[in-house]
Design a protein around this motif. Structure first.
Motif, PDB file in Angstrom:
ATOM      1  N   GLY A 268      42.644  44.933  41.081  1.00 56.62           N
ATOM      2  CA  GLY A 268      42.653  45.338  39.684  1.00 56.62           C
ATOM      3  C   GLY A 268      41.413  44.886  38.943  1.00 56.62           C
ATOM      4  N   ILE A 269      40.884  45.771  38.090  1.00 56.63           N
ATOM      5  CA  ILE A 269      39.777  45.454  37.182  1.00 56.63           C
ATOM      6  C   ILE A 269      40.131  46.077  35.840  1.00 56.63           C
ATOM      7  N   SER A 270      40.141  45.278  34.772  1.00 59.53           N
ATOM      8  CA  SER A 270      40.591  45.804  33.482  1.00 59.53           C
ATOM      9  C   SER A 270      39.996  44.984  32.347  1.00 59.53           C
ATOM     10  N   THR A 271      40.277  45.425  31.125  1.00 54.83           N
ATOM     11  CA  THR A 271      39.886  44.674  29.936  1.00 54.83           C
ATOM     12  C   THR A 271      41.126  44.413  29.096  1.00 54.83           C
ATOM     13  N   ASN A 272      41.086  43.316  28.343  1.00 58.63           N
ATOM     14  CA  ASN A 272      42.219  42.904  27.528  1.00 58.63           C
ATOM     15  C   ASN A 272      41.679  42.400  26.202  1.00 58.63           C
ATOM     16  N   ASN A 273      42.350  42.751  25.092  1.00 59.58           N
ATOM     17  CA  ASN A 273      41.862  42.350  23.769  1.00 59.58           C
ATOM     18  C   ASN A 273      41.742  40.843  23.617  1.00 59.58           C
ATOM     19  N   ARG A 274      42.674  40.089  24.212  1.00 60.30           N
ATOM     20  CA  ARG A 274      42.666  38.629  24.087  1.00 60.30           C
ATOM     21  C   ARG A 274      41.914  37.947  25.216  1.00 60.30           C
ATOM     22  N   LYS A 275      42.023  38.500  26.412  1.00 56.86           N
ATOM     23  CA  LYS A 275      41.486  37.813  27.589  1.00 56.86           C
ATOM     24  C   LYS A 275      40.196  38.419  28.112  1.00 56.86           C
ATOM     25  N   GLY A 276      39.692  39.456  27.463  1.00 61.14           N
ATOM     26  CA  GLY A 276      38.419  40.022  27.853  1.00 61.14           C
ATOM     27  C   GLY A 276      38.464  40.751  29.183  1.00 61.14           C
ATOM     28  N   PHE A 277      37.349  40.715  29.894  1.00 61.12           N
ATOM     29  CA  PHE A 277      37.203  41.379  31.182  1.00 61.12           C
ATOM     30  C   PHE A 277      38.011  40.611  32.226  1.00 61.12           C
ATOM     31  N   GLN A 278      38.798  41.342  33.054  1.00 56.93           N
ATOM     32  CA  GLN A 278      39.678  40.706  34.033  1.00 56.93           C
ATOM     33  C   GLN A 278      39.474  41.313  35.422  1.00 56.93           C
ATOM     34  N   ILE A 279      39.685  40.464  36.441  1.00 58.68           N
ATOM     35  CA  ILE A 279      39.698  40.940  37.821  1.00 58.68           C
ATOM     36  C   ILE A 279      40.895  40.306  38.519  1.00 58.68           C
ATOM     37  N   THR A 280      41.626  41.096  39.298  1.00 59.77           N
ATOM     38  CA  THR A 280      42.778  40.604  40.055  1.00 59.77           C
ATOM     39  C   THR A 280      42.492  40.771  41.548  1.00 59.77           C
ATOM     40  N   VAL A 281      42.763  39.716  42.303  1.00 59.76           N
ATOM     41  CA  VAL A 281      42.607  39.759  43.754  1.00 59.76           C
ATOM     42  C   VAL A 281      43.965  39.485  44.394  1.00 59.76           C
ATOM     43  N   ASN A 282      44.341  40.351  45.339  1.00 52.64           N
ATOM     44  CA  ASN A 282      45.582  40.167  46.089  1.00 52.64           C
ATOM     45  C   ASN A 282      45.256  39.434  47.387  1.00 52.64           C
ATOM     46  N   TYR A 283      45.862  38.237  47.537  1.00 55.66           N
ATOM     47  CA  TYR A 283      45.681  37.442  48.747  1.00 55.66           C
ATOM     48  C   TYR A 283      46.957  37.541  49.576  1.00 55.66           C
ATOM     49  N   ARG A 284      46.902  38.368  50.590  1.00 57.95           N
ATOM     50  CA  ARG A 284      48.061  38.556  51.465  1.00 57.95           C
ATOM     51  C   ARG A 284      48.189  37.371  52.414  1.00 57.95           C
ATOM     52  N   ASN A 285      49.443  37.009  52.722  1.00 60.67           N
ATOM     53  CA  ASN A 285      49.676  35.942  53.701  1.00 60.67           C
ATOM     54  C   ASN A 285      49.638  36.550  55.096  1.00 60.67           C
ATOM     55  N   TYR A 286      48.685  36.098  55.910  1.00 61.30           N
ATOM     56  CA  TYR A 286      48.496  36.668  57.245  1.00 61.30           C
ATOM     57  C   TYR A 286      49.281  35.924  58.321  1.00 61.30           C
ATOM     58  N   ALA A 287      50.169  35.023  57.937  1.00 62.75           N
ATOM     59  CA  ALA A 287      51.022  34.363  58.922  1.00 62.75           C
ATOM     60  C   ALA A 287      51.921  35.396  59.588  1.00 62.75           C
ATOM     61  N   ALA A 288      52.178  35.205  60.881  1.00 66.04           N
ATOM     62  CA  ALA A 288      52.985  36.168  61.642  1.00 66.04           C
ATOM     63  C   ALA A 288      54.357  36.344  61.016  1.00 66.04           C
ATOM     64  N   GLY A 289      54.741  37.607  60.792  1.00 57.93           N
ATOM     65  CA  GLY A 289      56.066  37.901  60.261  1.00 57.93           C
ATOM     66  C   GLY A 289      56.232  37.655  58.782  1.00 57.93           C
ATOM     67  N   ASP A 290      55.141  37.355  58.077  1.00 57.75           N
ATOM     68  CA  ASP A 290      55.220  37.050  56.648  1.00 57.75           C
ATOM     69  C   ASP A 290      54.623  38.201  55.850  1.00 57.75           C
ATOM     70  N   ASN A 291      55.384  38.762  54.930  1.00 54.85           N
ATOM     71  CA  ASN A 291      54.916  39.884  54.116  1.00 54.85           C
ATOM     72  C   ASN A 291      54.607  39.488  52.679  1.00 54.85           C
ATOM     73  N   SER A 292      54.534  38.188  52.416  1.00 57.15           N
ATOM     74  CA  SER A 292      54.321  37.726  51.048  1.00 57.15           C
ATOM     75  C   SER A 292      52.845  37.819  50.664  1.00 57.15           C
TER      76      SER A 292
END
Length: 232
Positions: A73-97
């Motif tokens: 995600g990349i977005s702008t917010n009136n209060r928080k300004g420019f934002q970037i979101t990074v999804n960190y997937r858990n690569y442990a076997a059998g883990d979908n979190s």
């Protein structure tokens, strides 16, 4: 937004390793300008819940990926300004979190939406303030608890890479005591404050605090302080 307490089952496994979100120039300490949770406005006295953690950073500081992830995600917010979101997937076997980490008050993003990143990659340029929010499977968690987990994983990674290291010792089931056991809560606070990511052991960390920041455990005598300052 639901909030959940961090627990060891949420530990993140990253194929590319781990990194802290930014580096501090020596001898600057980590400065948290506003913590997570219930807060009170310093001027108005109004009470509110702060959903992230605010760090003071120097303008133009590089923001780094914490682990293997993807810019979701990349977005702008009136209060928080420019934002970037990074999804960190858990690569442990059998883990979908996964963890979604949103960084706000960004000056500039490096790359774009959908970019794959590895631990330590530059993903953005900070301004004078960095606001961090973290969600685990959509539920809000304390960013400091998450960053402490990343820091601990990074330190273990660096320890395992040391020549002559014997990592299997960590799995042996017997107590290991140190002269600092009684001060463990204070030591944990120091770790969180200073992010001693390159400290291989406790003595090195205490020596670093003494030499660089002039910070000592409150229980130390003058002799113990002098020893830390003079021991190579």
């Amino acid at each position: 937004m639901e909030k959940t307490a961090y627990n060891p089952s949420m530990n993140l496994y990253s194929p590319s390793g781990y990194a802290m979100p930014f580096e501090l120039p020596e001898p600057c300490p980590l400065v948290i300008t506003l913590g997570y949770g219930n807060q009170q406005h310093p001027v108005t006295g109004e009470k509110f819940f702060h959903h992230g953690v605010d760090f003071k950073v120097s303008p133009h500081t590089w923001l780094k990926a914490l682990a293997t992830g993807i810019v979701s995600g990349i977005s702008t917010n009136n209060r928080k300004g420019f934002q970037i979101t990074v999804n960190y997937r858990n690569y442990a076997a059998g883990d979908n979190s996964s963890f979604d980490v949103t960084y706000s008050h960004i000056r500039e993003v490096v790359g774009g939406f959908g970019r794959n990143v590895k631990a330590g990659d530059n993903i953005a340029v900070c301004d004078g303030l960095l606001h961090v929010e973290v969600r685990f499977n959509g539920e809000e968690v304390n960013p400091l608890e998450f960053l402490t987990m990343v820091r601990d994983n990074l330190m273990m990674q660096e320890q395992n890479a040391m020549t002559g290291n014997n990592p299997e010792m960590a799995t042996l089931d017997f107590p290991v005591s140190t002269p600092y056991d009684a001060q463990q809560p204070e030591i944990d606070q120091m770790y969180t404050r200073f992010f001693g990511r390159y400290m291989a052991d406790l003595h090195d960390f205490l020596n670093y605090l003494a030499l660089i920041h002039g910070v000592f455990l409150s229980s130390m005598t003058e002799i113990e302080k002098k020893k830390l300052l003079t021991t190579p």
